[in-house]
Design an enzyme around this catalytic site. Structure first.
Site, PDB file in Angstrom:
ATOM      1  N   GLU A  23       0.792  -1.181  -0.131  1.00 14.81           N
ATOM      2  CA  GLU A  23      -0.050  -0.067   0.082  1.00 14.81           C
ATOM      3  C   GLU A  23       0.911   1.233   0.041  1.00 14.81           C
ATOM      4  OE1 GLU A  23      -3.510   1.773   2.960  1.00 14.81           O
ATOM      5  OE2 GLU A  23      -2.343   0.516   3.898  1.00 14.81           O
TER       6      GLU A  23
ATOM      7  N   LYS B  81      -9.942   2.547  -2.191  1.00 20.72           N
ATOM      8  CA  LYS B  81     -10.003   2.063  -0.935  1.00 20.72           C
ATOM      9  C   LYS B  81     -11.211   2.416  -0.387  1.00 20.72           C
ATOM     10  CE  LYS B  81      -7.455   1.506   3.704  1.00 20.72           C
ATOM     11  NZ  LYS B  81      -6.108   2.278   4.235  1.00 20.72           N
TER      12      LYS B  81
ATOM     13  N   CYS C  71      -5.544  -2.800   2.823  1.00 19.73           N
ATOM     14  CA  CYS C  71      -5.272  -2.655   4.265  1.00 19.73           C
ATOM     15  C   CYS C  71      -6.398  -2.928   5.218  1.00 19.73           C
ATOM     16  CB  CYS C  71      -4.390  -1.563   4.408  1.00 19.73           C
ATOM     17  SG  CYS C  71      -3.631  -1.431   6.103  1.00 19.73           S
TER      18      CYS C  71
END
Length: 257
Positions: A44, A110, A144
């Protein structure tokens, strides 16, 4: 005919707020991969570290990194995936690009911004799940904090590989290990998580634990070192497991708002 995917998982430290230096670093690591692979996965925010101040970085760096990813994908004849702060339409997103060797790409923003660190204040939240087809595999890439939310990751679209890129810190690394394995088991899919190592400018330590699990939760690869980890996924093995244990047939139907 068996379908397999050779993947390089690049676990390394990052240079804080220095996209050019990070690109040079990853170029060296990628060029040094010891065998031909189909997919290369980076952590990331691999050009900056997990920054909450993306405005301190030139907005043009996003496009420069995307161009670099296209060049590397073509050179290696492999797809390359990883997330970066990306500026578009007046706002930043934590955007994962999946770039194929022919230069085509798709992206995922995300969905679950990490509110504990204030990510929601610096980055717009994505709202679209991405499922892509690449060399015989259906792949679902995420980022994540998304790992903590099983409903968002639920395998309702028959993907073969659930892929997470991360900057996941040491104090909560047991959760990372546990949730990667759980996502593999509950979705009967390969699950890969690529984390970074080292310490960032804010003093957060990242211990790696990049790993791959099969559809029954068996660990196929694991590392805590600064290295490129190679793994081979065999789709016929996954199909055999799904045919024998038809747990996905009993999935609950639902929609997300």
């Amino acid at each position: 005919m068996e379908t397999s995917l050779d993947i390089a998982l690049v676990q390394t430290s990052l240079f804080w707020h220095d996209p050019e230096k990070n690109r040079e670093h990853f170029t060296s690591l990628i060029d040094g991969i010891s065998k031909k692979v189909d997919l290369i996965v980076l952590p990331e925010t691999f050009t900056t570290g997990f920054t909450m101040t993306p405005t301190e970085i030139d907005p043009s760096e996003g496009e420069l990194t995307l161009s670099w990813m296209k060049e590397m994908a073509q050179r290696q004849d492999a797809a390359i995936a990883g997330s970066i702060p990306f500026f578009e339409k007046g706002q930043y997103t934590n955007r994962l690009f999946f770039v194929e060797p022919d230069g085509s790409f798709r992206y995922y923003d995300k969905r679950h911004t990490f509110t504990l660190a204030g990510e929601h204040l610096s980055y717009a939240r994505g709202d679209k799940k991405l499922i892509l087809d690449f060399r015989g595999f259906r792949i679902c890439p995420m980022i994540c904090y998304d790992l903590r939310f099983p409903v968002w990751a639920r395998n309702t679209q028959d993907y073969d590989l659930l892929l997470f890129v991360a900057n996941w810190p040491k104090p909560r690394i047991d959760a990372w290990d546990t949730l990667l394995k759980a996502r593999a088991i509950e979705n009967m899919a390969f699950c890969i998580g690529v984390n970074r190592v080292g310490v960032d400018k804010n003093g957060y330590e990242y211990p790696g634990h990049t790993a791959c699990y099969d559809g029954l939760g068996k660990q196929m690869a694991f590392s805590t070192k600064d290295e490129v980890l190679l793994v081979n996924l065999n789709k016929s093995n996954l199909k055999k497991v799904r045919d024998q244990l038809r747990f996905l047939d009993d999935r609950d139907a639902f929609t997300l708002q």
